[in-house]
Design an enzyme around this catalytic site. Structure first.
Site, PDB file in Angstrom:
ATOM      1  N   LYS A  79      34.799  62.850 -35.781  1.00  0.00           N
ATOM      2  CA  LYS A  79      36.284  62.489 -36.047  1.00  0.00           C
ATOM      3  C   LYS A  79      36.648  61.171 -36.322  1.00  0.00           C
ATOM      4  O   LYS A  79      35.633  60.149 -35.861  1.00  0.00           O
ATOM      5  CB  LYS A  79      37.032  62.737 -34.916  1.00  0.00           C
ATOM      6  CG  LYS A  79      38.593  62.498 -34.960  1.00  0.00           C
ATOM      7  CD  LYS A  79      39.455  63.199 -33.919  1.00  0.00           C
ATOM      8  CE  LYS A  79      39.389  62.382 -32.649  1.00  0.00           C
ATOM      9  NZ  LYS A  79      39.825  61.048 -32.743  1.00  0.00           N
TER      10      LYS A  79
ATOM     11  N   ASP B 189      36.320  58.420 -28.044  1.00  0.00           N
ATOM     12  CA  ASP B 189      36.297  57.147 -27.767  1.00  0.00           C
ATOM     13  C   ASP B 189      37.345  56.777 -26.527  1.00  0.00           C
ATOM     14  O   ASP B 189      37.271  55.402 -26.146  1.00  0.00           O
ATOM     15  CB  ASP B 189      36.333  56.065 -28.772  1.00  0.00           C
ATOM     16  CG  ASP B 189      37.671  56.184 -29.822  1.00  0.00           C
ATOM     17  OD1 ASP B 189      38.656  56.976 -29.490  1.00  0.00           O
ATOM     18  OD2 ASP B 189      37.741  55.429 -30.773  1.00  0.00           O
ATOM     19  N   SER B 190      38.106  57.774 -26.285  1.00  0.00           N
ATOM     20  CA  SER B 190      38.926  57.787 -25.100  1.00  0.00           C
ATOM     21  C   SER B 190      38.347  57.366 -23.631  1.00  0.00           C
ATOM     22  O   SER B 190      38.780  56.839 -22.624  1.00  0.00           O
ATOM     23  CB  SER B 190      40.017  58.952 -25.021  1.00  0.00           C
ATOM     24  OG  SER B 190      39.127  60.016 -24.922  1.00  0.00           O
TER      25      SER B 190
ATOM     26  N   ASP C 225      33.925  60.967 -31.636  1.00  0.00           N
ATOM     27  CA  ASP C 225      34.462  60.045 -32.556  1.00  0.00           C
ATOM     28  C   ASP C 225      33.618  59.086 -33.048  1.00  0.00           C
ATOM     29  O   ASP C 225      32.688  58.614 -32.138  1.00  0.00           O
ATOM     30  CB  ASP C 225      35.575  58.963 -31.395  1.00  0.00           C
ATOM     31  CG  ASP C 225      36.941  60.002 -31.432  1.00  0.00           C
ATOM     32  OD1 ASP C 225      37.356  60.564 -32.356  1.00  0.00           O
ATOM     33  OD2 ASP C 225      37.501  59.516 -30.324  1.00  0.00           O
TER      34      ASP C 225
ATOM     35  N   GLU D  84      39.543  58.103 -37.472  1.00  0.00           N
ATOM     36  CA  GLU D  84      40.843  57.396 -37.516  1.00  0.00           C
ATOM     37  C   GLU D  84      41.060  57.164 -38.950  1.00  0.00           C
ATOM     38  O   GLU D  84      40.485  56.275 -39.410  1.00  0.00           O
ATOM     39  CB  GLU D  84      41.053  56.538 -36.606  1.00  0.00           C
ATOM     40  CG  GLU D  84      41.020  57.203 -35.202  1.00  0.00           C
ATOM     41  CD  GLU D  84      41.283  56.038 -34.052  1.00  0.00           C
ATOM     42  OE1 GLU D  84      41.857  55.122 -34.342  1.00  0.00           O
ATOM     43  OE2 GLU D  84      41.170  56.268 -33.036  1.00  0.00           O
TER      44      GLU D  84
ATOM     45  N   GLU E 293      48.408  62.982 -34.354  1.00  0.00           N
ATOM     46  CA  GLU E 293      48.634  62.478 -33.075  1.00  0.00           C
ATOM     47  C   GLU E 293      49.930  61.648 -33.094  1.00  0.00           C
ATOM     48  O   GLU E 293      50.054  60.869 -34.052  1.00  0.00           O
ATOM     49  CB  GLU E 293      47.484  61.485 -32.411  1.00  0.00           C
ATOM     50  CG  GLU E 293      47.788  60.828 -31.160  1.00  0.00           C
ATOM     51  CD  GLU E 293      46.712  60.123 -30.362  1.00  0.00           C
ATOM     52  OE1 GLU E 293      47.015  59.609 -29.307  1.00  0.00           O
ATOM     53  OE2 GLU E 293      45.496  60.286 -30.839  1.00  0.00           O
TER      54      GLU E 293
END
Length: 264
Positions: A112, A45-46, A84, A114, A181
């Site tokens: 992925k 999602d970057s 993401d 978070e 991270e």
């Protein structure tokens, strides 16, 4: 070459062979990464910051993610594609299951998430449905406002202990990889030592089982790159040369360098 799978990553960890991972958001760059032998392509999602120009990842929608995953899947034949789940896509197991299903239908092989403690049952539900999950710990960009910015996490002894415990819980419920991270190198090392699944780092430790960077950082396109990044285009001289230089540096453990690309 056979396509990379979650089993490949597990074998790489067991053999001590570092895993290479880079972001991509379209077919052209996915094809480039594939040709250069990148193991994992992260459709992160970057893209909200890199492609769309937002200040954070929060505006990215599921529709955005599906569009970019589909493009990457059309450009790649070898790499494992990890995608993401976007902001608020994991508020409950049912929502996460629907979003993960959409990403896998678009071509992803793994999602992925978070993770905090609240995501443990979400990961468990996805795994039960047959969906491979990478659990992202530490500096999780979707929580940027709660952190007060992109700040290193886990420096406090209590927070470090909680992160170690959370990593173990996520592995216990079936997460097939961890991503660390922006955490102290010593904490990353402790998690790597105890984890039975591959651990991928970014601003974490040279001793992680693999490394990931955002492609624009690797290509020197980021005006103010993070400390853990490195401009590999300066080393490689071309797009292909930069990606190959990154892969070589990760596989020989020349990158990241302790104390240079990591935190205390």
């Amino acid at each position: 070459m056979r396509p990379i799978t979650v089993n490949t990553l597990a074998r790489r960890k067991e053999a001590g062979e570092p895993i290479t991972c880079l972001t991509a958001y379209d077919a052209a760059f996915a094809g480039l990464l594939d040709r250069c032998g990148v193991d994992v392509i992260l459709v992160g999602d970057s893209l909200g910051m890199v492609v769309q120009g937002h200040a954070t990842t929060l505006p990215v929608t599921l529709e955005d993610m599906v569009y970019h995953v589909a493009g990457v899947a059309r450009g790649s034949t070898q790499a494992l594609i990890m995608a993401d789940i976007p902001f608020l896509g994991d508020v409950d197991p049912a929502t996460a299951l629907a979003q993960a299903g959409a990403l896998l239908r678009a071509g992803a092989h793994m999602v992925k998430i978070e993770c905090g403690a609240i995501e443990v049952p979400v990961v468990e539900r996805l795994v039960a449905a047959g969906i491979p999950v990478c659990a992202h710990l530490g500096l999780t960009p979707q929580a940027v406002h709660r952190f007060g910015g992109h700040r290193v996490q886990g420096r406090d002894p209590r927070a470090a202990a909680e992160m170690e415990s959370l990593a173990a819980r996520l592995e216990d419920v079936g997460a097939q990889a961890l991503l660390l991270e922006g955490i102290p190198e010593s904490l990353a090392d402790a998690i790597v030592r105890s984890a039975g699944v591959p651990v991928i780092g970014i601003g974490a430790s040279p001793r992680c089982d693999g490394q990931v960077l955002v492609l624009s950082d690797v290509l020197g396109l980021t005006p103010e790159p993070p400390r853990f990044a490195r401009d590999f285009l300066a080393d490689g001289g071309s797009l292909e040369g930069a990606v190959k230089a990154y892969c070589e540096a990760v596989r020989t453990r020349a990158f990241p360098q302790s104390g240079v690309h990591t935190f205390r």
